[in-house]
Scaffold this motif. Structure first.
Motif, mmCIF file in Angstrom:
data_model
loop_
_atom_site.group_PDB
_atom_site.id
_atom_site.type_symbol
_atom_site.label_atom_id
_atom_site.label_comp_id
_atom_site.label_asym_id
_atom_site.label_seq_id
_atom_site.Cartn_x
_atom_site.Cartn_y
_atom_site.Cartn_z
ATOM 1 N N MET A 1 -9.914 -16.323 -4.043
ATOM 2 C CA MET A 1 -9.624 -17.183 -3.185
ATOM 3 C C MET A 1 -9.154 -18.656 -3.994
ATOM 4 O O MET A 1 -9.989 -19.099 -4.896
ATOM 5 N N SER A 2 -7.831 -19.198 -3.660
ATOM 6 C CA SER A 2 -7.603 -20.414 -4.341
ATOM 7 C C SER A 2 -8.441 -21.468 -3.495
ATOM 8 O O SER A 2 -8.622 -21.524 -2.196
ATOM 9 N N LEU A 3 -8.843 -22.471 -4.321
ATOM 10 C CA LEU A 3 -9.660 -23.451 -3.851
ATOM 11 C C LEU A 3 -8.782 -24.798 -3.370
ATOM 12 O O LEU A 3 -8.143 -25.355 -4.244
ATOM 13 N N ASP A 4 -8.712 -25.326 -1.994
ATOM 14 C CA ASP A 4 -8.198 -26.659 -1.985
ATOM 15 C C ASP A 4 -9.328 -27.228 -0.663
ATOM 16 O O ASP A 4 -10.350 -26.639 -0.470
ATOM 17 N N ALA A 5 -8.848 -28.288 -0.304
ATOM 18 C CA ALA A 5 -9.753 -28.832 0.610
ATOM 19 C C ALA A 5 -10.192 -28.176 1.669
ATOM 20 O O ALA A 5 -11.487 -27.955 2.135
ATOM 21 N N ALA A 6 -9.308 -27.351 2.241
ATOM 22 C CA ALA A 6 -9.630 -26.471 3.634
ATOM 23 C C ALA A 6 -10.660 -25.416 3.090
ATOM 24 O O ALA A 6 -11.579 -24.888 3.949
ATOM 25 N N SER A 7 -10.876 -25.028 1.772
ATOM 26 C CA SER A 7 -11.796 -23.850 1.540
ATOM 27 C C SER A 7 -13.259 -24.673 1.545
ATOM 28 O O SER A 7 -14.168 -23.939 1.398
ATOM 29 N N LEU A 8 -13.445 -25.901 1.589
ATOM 30 C CA LEU A 8 -14.596 -26.427 1.574
ATOM 31 C C LEU A 8 -15.456 -25.929 2.982
ATOM 32 O O LEU A 8 -16.661 -26.225 2.991
ATOM 33 N N VAL A 9 -14.694 -25.964 3.871
ATOM 34 C CA VAL A 9 -15.308 -25.560 5.234
ATOM 35 C C VAL A 9 -15.528 -24.151 5.554
ATOM 36 O O VAL A 9 -16.312 -23.687 6.309
ATOM 37 N N ASP A 10 -15.174 -23.345 4.322
ATOM 38 C CA ASP A 10 -15.415 -21.891 4.681
ATOM 39 C C ASP A 10 -16.526 -21.539 4.010
ATOM 40 O O ASP A 10 -16.819 -21.519 2.638
ATOM 41 N N PRO A 11 -17.687 -20.939 4.753
ATOM 42 C CA PRO A 11 -18.833 -20.532 4.045
ATOM 43 C C PRO A 11 -18.810 -19.594 3.023
ATOM 44 O O PRO A 11 -19.848 -19.477 2.083
ATOM 45 N N ARG A 12 -17.853 -18.823 2.823
ATOM 46 C CA ARG A 12 -17.720 -17.513 1.737
ATOM 47 C C ARG A 12 -17.609 -18.498 0.656
ATOM 48 O O ARG A 12 -17.846 -17.805 -0.541
ATOM 49 N N GLU B 1 -9.784 -27.181 9.896
ATOM 50 C CA GLU B 1 -10.851 -26.320 10.385
ATOM 51 C C GLU B 1 -10.204 -25.183 10.965
ATOM 52 O O GLU B 1 -10.033 -25.023 12.092
ATOM 53 N N PRO B 2 -9.811 -24.136 10.277
ATOM 54 C CA PRO B 2 -9.268 -22.979 11.118
ATOM 55 C C PRO B 2 -10.124 -22.059 11.187
ATOM 56 O O PRO B 2 -11.377 -22.146 11.143
ATOM 57 N N GLY C 1 -11.169 -22.374 15.903
ATOM 58 C CA GLY C 1 -11.177 -23.536 14.949
ATOM 59 C C GLY C 1 -11.502 -24.716 15.479
ATOM 60 O O GLY C 1 -11.995 -25.032 16.450
ATOM 61 N N GLY C 2 -11.398 -25.908 14.710
ATOM 62 C CA GLY C 2 -11.819 -27.259 15.037
ATOM 63 C C GLY C 2 -10.593 -28.268 14.952
ATOM 64 O O GLY C 2 -9.661 -27.671 14.416
ATOM 65 N N PRO C 3 -10.930 -29.308 15.238
ATOM 66 C CA PRO C 3 -9.781 -30.426 15.208
ATOM 67 C C PRO C 3 -9.940 -30.844 13.799
ATOM 68 O O PRO C 3 -8.704 -31.602 13.585
ATOM 69 N N GLY C 4 -10.699 -30.644 12.851
ATOM 70 C CA GLY C 4 -10.543 -31.172 11.670
ATOM 71 C C GLY C 4 -11.454 -32.269 11.523
ATOM 72 O O GLY C 4 -12.071 -32.924 12.462
ATOM 73 N N ASP D 1 -13.118 -39.048 15.911
ATOM 74 C CA ASP D 1 -12.959 -38.457 14.773
ATOM 75 C C ASP D 1 -14.350 -37.918 14.117
ATOM 76 O O ASP D 1 -15.432 -38.796 14.024
ATOM 77 N N LYS D 2 -14.390 -36.768 13.850
ATOM 78 C CA LYS D 2 -15.646 -36.424 12.863
ATOM 79 C C LYS D 2 -15.540 -36.952 11.503
ATOM 80 O O LYS D 2 -14.306 -36.917 10.782
ATOM 81 N N VAL D 3 -16.677 -37.455 11.150
ATOM 82 C CA VAL D 3 -16.730 -38.093 9.683
ATOM 83 C C VAL D 3 -17.896 -37.267 8.873
ATOM 84 O O VAL D 3 -19.302 -37.373 9.503
ATOM 85 N N VAL D 4 -17.754 -36.379 7.960
ATOM 86 C CA VAL D 4 -18.446 -35.630 7.339
ATOM 87 C C VAL D 4 -18.892 -36.339 6.074
ATOM 88 O O VAL D 4 -17.999 -36.084 5.117
#
Length: 439
Positions: free
Chosen positions: A1-12, A37-38, A45-48, A347-350
């Motif tokens: 799995m290539s890691l980019d910012a989107a991968s941070l939301v994937d529990p796997r 958030e795919p 998915g979510g709005p990001g 906006d969500k701020v995490v």
């Protein structure tokens, strides 16, 4: 799995550990990044969201509840499924803003002061000693699972004492925590370790309300009332018992309040949920995380054996290095900015505690474990109005168990590979095989 910012939301992603290199790269590039958030693992998915990476910006967000609300969208990255679900979780202290948050926090805060924890310390140390002796048995050397045989039971015993839950029902807390924190992990989502024959009649009655999994093996969302019906049933049965025979425990204190500080039914249920789950998880995953930190840094473990006084700073450094809770969410109340990055109302701020606790601007050589690190302004327990009530209690438990284990052993090493929780929220350890040799 290539890691980019989107991968941070994937529990796997986290089954292989926290991607600290990615967080460091993102942190160096920008203090705040946008994360998509795919749809994942059967969830929509979510709005990001905006991910806040640097220590100074995380603390700035957390100390401004007027700008960054815990209540608007609650505190988990994923939005609750329905407005009704959101309305319900908003009755939890974790998902409230001042002044409501303070109204619920004040009555129980005195149960978690350093003085209150000091009164529990003898019991915590006795429990830790008994757990270590049980795990080691009569052998001179052997193996065990640090998670199941040591780390799981100490916070359960402590919580049973603090909450006023009968000790023989404590593994109910274990199952509830698994289902809430591990809902993204198939090993934990249907947890059923509690033996009803070993528990009280109230526990057996509560289990009649336990949700069942669907055809795909998926349990109801644990952030809904239906998803934790057995926990709420138990909370009401416990409340009935405490009204008849009140004690000095947290639940008795909550039930005794009248007037403006009286809890509604929803608030009481959610307060029990919060203590039963959050009170367990940070310690339960902080303990094996601390053990992994020592196993990965044998010179620091040897240093701690030689100088037990080092525990005064070691506990906080072990927590910083591991960081059990990786993220928390807020929602912008108005158009604003974080570190100069424009953020729109809604906006969500995490905030990323995992990133902030490795911020090079605050911690020299942040990836290195330094048990003498001081000062150590880590954010394991949060910051601002929601700073964790149980921080002193968590530190006391980590110190007690690790001191007992190191005092009774000459060596502790890996006996296998750790197995990590599939979660983008909790940095959990499901199994940690260790090999020990008695002192």
């Amino acid at each position: 799995m290539s890691l980019d910012a989107a991968s941070l939301v994937d529990p796997r992603t986290y089954v292989d550990g926290v991607p600290y290199d990615l967080l460091a790269t993102l942190r160096a590039t920008s203090p705040v990044v946008w994360v998509e958030e795919p749809p994942l693992l059967g969830l929509p998915g979510g709005p990001g969201f905006w991910l806040v990476l640097r220590h100074a910006d995380v603390t700035a967000v957390l100390r401004q509840p007027g700008l960054f609300s815990s209540a608007l969208g609650a505190t988990q990255i994923r939005d609750p499924a329905t407005p009704e679900d959101l309305g319900y979780v908003r009755r939890m202290m974790l998902n409230m803003d001042p002044p409501e948050h303070g109204r619920l926090r004040r009555p129980v805060a005195r149960s978690f002061t350093p003085r209150a924890v000091a009164a529990l310390e003898a019991s915590i140390r006795a429990n830790a000693a008994a757990l270590v002796e049980r795990a080691l048995g009569d052998a001179d050397e052997g193996t065990c699972d640090f998670v199941r045989d040591l780390a799981a039971d100490l916070p359960l015993l402590t919580l049973a004492d603090v909450l006023g839950v009968p000790e023989r029902d404590r593994w109910l807390l274990y199952d509830w925590s698994n289902r809430v924190i591990g809902f993204q992990d198939p090993d934990y989502a249907v947890s059923a370790a509690f033996d009803p024959q070993a528990g009280t009649a109230a526990a057996r009655e509560a289990l009649r309300h336990r949700p069942v999994s669907d055809a795909d093996g998926r349990m109801p969302d644990p952030r809904t009332r239906a998803g934790m019906a057995d926990l709420y049933a138990y909370a009401h049965l416990l409340a009935e018992s405490k009204r008849r025979n009140p004690g000095q425990d947290v639940m008795s204190i909550l039930l005794a309040h009248r007037g403006d500080e009286r809890l509604s039914v929803d608030e009481f249920e959610n307060m029990f949920w919060l203590f039963a789950v959050a009170g367990n998880e940070t310690v339960r995953n902080g303990l094996p995380g601390a053990m992994i930190a020592l196993l990965e840094h044998p010179a620091e473990m040897a240093r701690l054996r030689r100088d037990p006084a080092l525990f005064d700073t070691a506990v906080d450094e072990l927590l910083r290095w591991w960081t059990p809770v990786m993220v928390f969410r807020r929602t912008a109340t108005v158009d604003t900015a974080v570190a100069g990055v424009p953020v729109r109302a809604g906006d969500k701020v995490v905030v990323s505690f995992a990133s902030a606790n490795r911020d090079e601007r605050v911690f020299a050589e942040p990836d290195r474990l330094d048990l003498a690190r001081h000062p150590n302004p880590h954010l394991v327990f949060g910051h601002g109005p929601h700073f964790c009530l149980g921080a002193h209690l968590a530190r006391c438990q980590l110190r007690a168990l690790l001191q007992e284990l190191l005092a009774r052993t000459a060596s502790v090493t890996y006996a296998g590979t750790p197995d990590y929780l599939r979660s983008n929220f909790q940095r959990g350890v499901k199994r940690l095989p260790i090999r020990w040799r008695r002192r």
